[in-house]
Design a protein around this motif. Sequence first.
Motif, PDB file in Angstrom:
ATOM      1  N   ALA A 205      -1.944  17.485  10.426  1.00 52.34           N
ATOM      2  CA  ALA A 205      -1.796  18.600  10.689  1.00 52.34           C
ATOM      3  C   ALA A 205      -1.182  19.055  12.202  1.00 52.34           C
ATOM      4  O   ALA A 205      -1.644  18.389  13.276  1.00 52.34           O
ATOM      5  CB  ALA A 205      -2.882  19.835  10.343  1.00 52.34           C
ATOM      6  N   GLY A 206      -0.367  19.895  12.068  1.00 48.54           N
ATOM      7  CA  GLY A 206      -0.097  20.266  13.496  1.00 48.54           C
ATOM      8  C   GLY A 206      -1.025  21.381  13.841  1.00 48.54           C
ATOM      9  O   GLY A 206      -1.647  22.382  13.046  1.00 48.54           O
ATOM     10  N   GLN A 207      -1.542  21.506  15.214  1.00 43.87           N
ATOM     11  CA  GLN A 207      -2.246  22.460  15.606  1.00 43.87           C
ATOM     12  C   GLN A 207      -1.899  23.094  17.029  1.00 43.87           C
ATOM     13  O   GLN A 207      -1.765  22.227  18.072  1.00 43.87           O
ATOM     14  CB  GLN A 207      -3.709  21.833  15.732  1.00 43.87           C
TER      15      GLN A 207
ATOM     16  N   ALA B 155       5.999  19.163   9.465  1.00 42.98           N
ATOM     17  CA  ALA B 155       6.486  17.939   8.602  1.00 42.98           C
ATOM     18  C   ALA B 155       6.309  16.601   9.511  1.00 42.98           C
ATOM     19  O   ALA B 155       5.731  15.544   9.089  1.00 42.98           O
ATOM     20  CB  ALA B 155       7.718  18.163   7.733  1.00 42.98           C
ATOM     21  N   LEU B 156       7.244  16.713  10.493  1.00 41.31           N
ATOM     22  CA  LEU B 156       7.147  15.421  11.477  1.00 41.31           C
ATOM     23  C   LEU B 156       5.868  15.290  11.867  1.00 41.31           C
ATOM     24  O   LEU B 156       5.402  14.065  11.808  1.00 41.31           O
ATOM     25  CB  LEU B 156       8.054  15.481  12.536  1.00 41.31           C
ATOM     26  N   ALA B 157       4.956  15.988  12.559  1.00 39.03           N
ATOM     27  CA  ALA B 157       3.779  15.794  12.950  1.00 39.03           C
ATOM     28  C   ALA B 157       2.791  15.409  11.882  1.00 39.03           C
ATOM     29  O   ALA B 157       2.114  14.241  12.127  1.00 39.03           O
ATOM     30  CB  ALA B 157       3.033  17.322  13.438  1.00 39.03           C
ATOM     31  N   ARG B 158       2.901  15.846  10.571  1.00 42.41           N
ATOM     32  CA  ARG B 158       2.003  15.455   9.534  1.00 42.41           C
ATOM     33  C   ARG B 158       2.229  13.975   9.301  1.00 42.41           C
ATOM     34  O   ARG B 158       1.332  13.415   8.805  1.00 42.41           O
ATOM     35  CB  ARG B 158       2.039  16.531   8.389  1.00 42.41           C
TER      36      ARG B 158
ATOM     37  N   LEU C 216       5.630  15.734  19.561  1.00 43.24           N
ATOM     38  CA  LEU C 216       7.006  15.379  19.031  1.00 43.24           C
ATOM     39  C   LEU C 216       7.593  16.565  18.061  1.00 43.24           C
ATOM     40  O   LEU C 216       8.688  16.645  17.743  1.00 43.24           O
ATOM     41  CB  LEU C 216       7.065  13.959  18.177  1.00 43.24           C
ATOM     42  N   GLY C 217       6.451  16.864  17.340  1.00 42.32           N
ATOM     43  CA  GLY C 217       6.868  17.983  16.157  1.00 42.32           C
ATOM     44  C   GLY C 217       7.114  19.364  17.030  1.00 42.32           C
ATOM     45  O   GLY C 217       8.067  19.902  16.570  1.00 42.32           O
ATOM     46  N   LEU C 218       6.512  19.535  18.124  1.00 37.77           N
ATOM     47  CA  LEU C 218       7.005  20.806  18.972  1.00 37.77           C
ATOM     48  C   LEU C 218       8.416  20.467  19.606  1.00 37.77           C
ATOM     49  O   LEU C 218       9.238  21.431  19.334  1.00 37.77           O
ATOM     50  CB  LEU C 218       6.095  20.946  19.994  1.00 37.77           C
ATOM     51  N   ALA C 219       8.462  19.389  20.030  1.00 33.63           N
ATOM     52  CA  ALA C 219       9.990  18.990  20.688  1.00 33.63           C
ATOM     53  C   ALA C 219      10.943  19.229  19.646  1.00 33.63           C
ATOM     54  O   ALA C 219      11.966  19.736  19.931  1.00 33.63           O
ATOM     55  CB  ALA C 219       9.967  17.561  21.179  1.00 33.63           C
ATOM     56  N   LYS C 220      10.679  18.866  18.525  1.00 31.74           N
ATOM     57  CA  LYS C 220      11.795  18.944  17.469  1.00 31.74           C
ATOM     58  C   LYS C 220      12.167  20.188  17.078  1.00 31.74           C
ATOM     59  O   LYS C 220      13.226  20.688  16.919  1.00 31.74           O
ATOM     60  CB  LYS C 220      11.110  18.262  15.900  1.00 31.74           C
ATOM     61  N   ILE C 221      11.055  21.144  17.194  1.00 32.34           N
ATOM     62  CA  ILE C 221      11.176  22.606  17.013  1.00 32.34           C
ATOM     63  C   ILE C 221      12.195  23.385  18.248  1.00 32.34           C
ATOM     64  O   ILE C 221      13.290  23.967  17.738  1.00 32.34           O
ATOM     65  CB  ILE C 221       9.948  23.519  16.820  1.00 32.34           C
ATOM     66  N   LEU C 222      11.617  22.980  19.260  1.00 38.44           N
ATOM     67  CA  LEU C 222      12.410  23.533  20.607  1.00 38.44           C
ATOM     68  C   LEU C 222      13.848  23.124  20.699  1.00 38.44           C
ATOM     69  O   LEU C 222      14.600  23.784  20.934  1.00 38.44           O
ATOM     70  CB  LEU C 222      11.571  22.969  21.710  1.00 38.44           C
ATOM     71  N   MET C 223      14.108  21.706  20.189  1.00 40.78           N
ATOM     72  CA  MET C 223      15.462  21.351  20.366  1.00 40.78           C
ATOM     73  C   MET C 223      16.310  21.677  19.242  1.00 40.78           C
ATOM     74  O   MET C 223      17.403  22.096  19.435  1.00 40.78           O
ATOM     75  CB  MET C 223      15.323  19.728  20.496  1.00 40.78           C
ATOM     76  N   ALA C 224      15.783  21.966  18.036  1.00 43.23           N
ATOM     77  CA  ALA C 224      16.487  22.265  16.975  1.00 43.23           C
ATOM     78  C   ALA C 224      16.737  23.879  17.176  1.00 43.23           C
ATOM     79  O   ALA C 224      17.873  24.267  16.713  1.00 43.23           O
ATOM     80  CB  ALA C 224      15.592  22.392  15.667  1.00 43.23           C
TER      81      ALA C 224
ATOM     82  N   ALA D  25       1.809  28.303  17.911  1.00 40.95           N
ATOM     83  CA  ALA D  25       1.210  29.413  18.867  1.00 40.95           C
ATOM     84  C   ALA D  25       2.033  29.063  20.013  1.00 40.95           C
ATOM     85  O   ALA D  25       2.319  30.067  20.734  1.00 40.95           O
ATOM     86  CB  ALA D  25      -0.380  29.276  19.163  1.00 40.95           C
ATOM     87  N   LEU D  26       2.154  27.819  20.434  1.00 45.95           N
ATOM     88  CA  LEU D  26       2.698  27.536  21.821  1.00 45.95           C
ATOM     89  C   LEU D  26       4.337  28.000  21.862  1.00 45.95           C
ATOM     90  O   LEU D  26       4.916  28.628  22.789  1.00 45.95           O
ATOM     91  CB  LEU D  26       2.431  26.292  22.317  1.00 45.95           C
ATOM     92  N   HIS D  27       4.853  27.559  20.876  1.00 42.13           N
ATOM     93  CA  HIS D  27       6.227  27.893  20.572  1.00 42.13           C
ATOM     94  C   HIS D  27       6.354  29.269  20.412  1.00 42.13           C
ATOM     95  O   HIS D  27       7.703  29.848  21.225  1.00 42.13           O
ATOM     96  CB  HIS D  27       6.897  27.364  19.228  1.00 42.13           C
ATOM     97  N   ALA D  28       5.692  30.063  20.044  1.00 44.58           N
ATOM     98  CA  ALA D  28       5.929  31.729  19.969  1.00 44.58           C
ATOM     99  C   ALA D  28       5.571  32.363  21.389  1.00 44.58           C
ATOM    100  O   ALA D  28       6.141  33.050  21.733  1.00 44.58           O
ATOM    101  CB  ALA D  28       4.890  32.152  18.969  1.00 44.58           C
ATOM    102  N   ALA D  29       4.713  31.738  21.972  1.00 41.43           N
ATOM    103  CA  ALA D  29       4.177  32.290  23.494  1.00 41.43           C
ATOM    104  C   ALA D  29       5.249  31.489  24.528  1.00 41.43           C
ATOM    105  O   ALA D  29       5.201  32.607  25.575  1.00 41.43           O
ATOM    106  CB  ALA D  29       2.961  31.768  23.711  1.00 41.43           C
ATOM    107  N   LEU D  30       5.921  30.943  24.503  1.00 47.08           N
ATOM    108  CA  LEU D  30       6.825  30.090  25.580  1.00 47.08           C
ATOM    109  C   LEU D  30       7.789  31.261  25.883  1.00 47.08           C
ATOM    110  O   LEU D  30       7.874  31.120  27.091  1.00 47.08           O
ATOM    111  CB  LEU D  30       7.662  28.817  25.163  1.00 47.08           C
ATOM    112  N   PRO D  31       8.560  31.956  25.304  1.00 53.84           N
ATOM    113  CA  PRO D  31       9.393  32.896  25.899  1.00 53.84           C
ATOM    114  C   PRO D  31       8.999  33.768  26.802  1.00 53.84           C
ATOM    115  O   PRO D  31       9.324  34.139  27.995  1.00 53.84           O
ATOM    116  CB  PRO D  31      10.070  33.520  24.640  1.00 53.84           C
ATOM    117  N   GLY D  32       7.699  34.265  26.447  1.00 56.80           N
ATOM    118  CA  GLY D  32       6.939  35.090  27.345  1.00 56.80           C
ATOM    119  C   GLY D  32       6.226  34.523  28.645  1.00 56.80           C
ATOM    120  O   GLY D  32       6.318  34.933  29.793  1.00 56.80           O
TER     121      GLY D  32
END
Length: 468
Positions: free
Chosen positions: A451-453, A154-157, A266-274, A457-464
Motif C-alpha cells: 500500500a501507499g502511505q 498501483a506502482l507502489a502496490r 517511486l509511486g509519489l514521483a510517478k504522480i509528481l512527474m505525470a 497527503a504529501l502530494h496534496a500538501a506540497l503546493p502549500g
Amino acid sequence: MTADMMTFLPADAAGDALPLHLVEADGLEAFVEGQPDSVAAWVRANGFAGGLGQVLMVPGEGGAPAMALVGYGDAAARARGRFWLGGAAPKLPAGAYRLATDLPHETLEAEATGWLFSAYTFERYRAQPAHGARLVAPEGVDAARIEAIAAGEALARDLINTPASDMGPAELEAAARALAEAHGATIAVTTGAELLEQNFPMIHTVGRAATEARAPRLIDIRWGDDGPALTLVGKGVCFDTGGLNLKGGASMGLMKKDMGGAANVLGLAKILMARGMPLRLRVLIPAVENAVAGDAFRPQDILTARNGLTVEINNTDAEGRLVLADALAFGAEENPDLMISFATLTGAARVAVGPDIAPFFTDDVNVASALGSAGAVVADPVWRMPFHEPYETMIEPGIADLDNAPKGGFAGAITAALFLRRFAGPRARYTHFDIYGWVPAAQPARPKGGAGQGIRALHAALPGILGL
C-alpha cells in the motif's frame, strides 16, 4: 489489473451510464418518496436500509437495471473507515455508472479516488477476479489528477507485492529506470565496489553479503529544471533477513515489503512527474539485500558514514537507517528546499499508531500542519511524532558518534528518526515518514498487501509547503 480499469470513463459516456445513488440511512425515506411507487416497493421488498456498503440494483421497465443504490450509512459509521464508494464497486454488476448524488467537493474527490483504487489487482503470478464496474468521471473533480494518483498507488502496490525473488536490487533499479524513461528523467546508479569508491560506505556494508547479482546500489533520479528542489529518499531493502542478528521466521515472513519506502517514493514521483509539478525533483534509493554470508557486517563493528560520523553496530537488523544515512547525507550536500524520507523502519511505529496511520517527524510546524490537514482531506491518515531532543543521548554509545540500535527498547521510532536527522542537513528542511506499507486485512478499495502511505497527503500538501 489493467490500466484502463484504473481510469474514469469520459464525461460523454454519462448518457449510457446507470445512475448510482449514495443513500444515507436517515435519508432513505426522503429518497424513496421521490421515486415512482414501483421503485419504492422494490427498495422496501429487498430490505435496503441505506446501511454502509449495502448495494441494490433497481429494475426498470422490462426488468433491465434502471439505477443502482449504495448504502452510505451515517457520519459516525463512515468515520470508521474510508473509500466506501470504492468498497461498493466490486458488488456492482459490470457496466458504466454515473454518480447521481451531490457530495461536498473534498468527499467527492476522496470517494472518486477510492473507486479507482478498488480496481487494483495483483496478477503477476495468478489471474485475479476484477470487478467490471466503471465510473464516469464525476463532474467537478480533476479526473486526470486522480488517475495519476491511482497510477502512482498501483506502482507502489505492485513493487511491494512482488516477492524478493523477482524484486531484488537489480529489479528495483529496472523499475526506477522504466519510470525515469517514461517521464524524461535522468537516472544514475552506483553499484557494488563503486559505492566504496564514491563514498557510500554504509550502503555497501549492509549489502555486501548478498550475491553479485543482488549487489547493493544507490539509485539517483532527477527530473525538472525549474522551481523549488525536492529530494525524496526511500529505503530499498529488498529483503531483510536481519543479517547476523537473524530474524525469526514470523518476523522474516513479510520482509519482501522492507523496500516499501522505495516503492512509495517511486509511486509519489510517478504522480509528481505525470502532473508536471513545477519543481526540481530528485529521488534517491539505496537498494540492498541484508543477507547472511561470511562477509556480512557484524554486531559491534564501527562504520564511518559518508558525512564522517561513526556508527557502532549493536544490531545488524537495524540496517535501514544505515543505508538511508548515506543517501540522506548525499542528498543534503545539495541543500534542497525540502528533503523527505520514507521507510518501513521500525516496529515501534506500528506499536504506536498501528498499520493504518503513517507517522511522520518534522521540526517545521508549517509542514506538520499542512500534512495533517491534507491527510484528512484526501483520506490518507498521517500523524506527527516528535523529534524529542532529550532522547539524543540514547543514540550516543560513547565509543562512536552514534548507536544504530539503542538498548532498552524505549522510543524506538523516535530514536531511529533522530539518528536519520543527524545526516539530513538543516533540520527545518527534513521530514521523515516511518510507514508500514502493507494492509494486513482487506479494507474498502485497499486489498490485503502492499500500500501507499503518506504519499497522497504529501502530494496534496506540497503546493502549500513549497509555494507552488
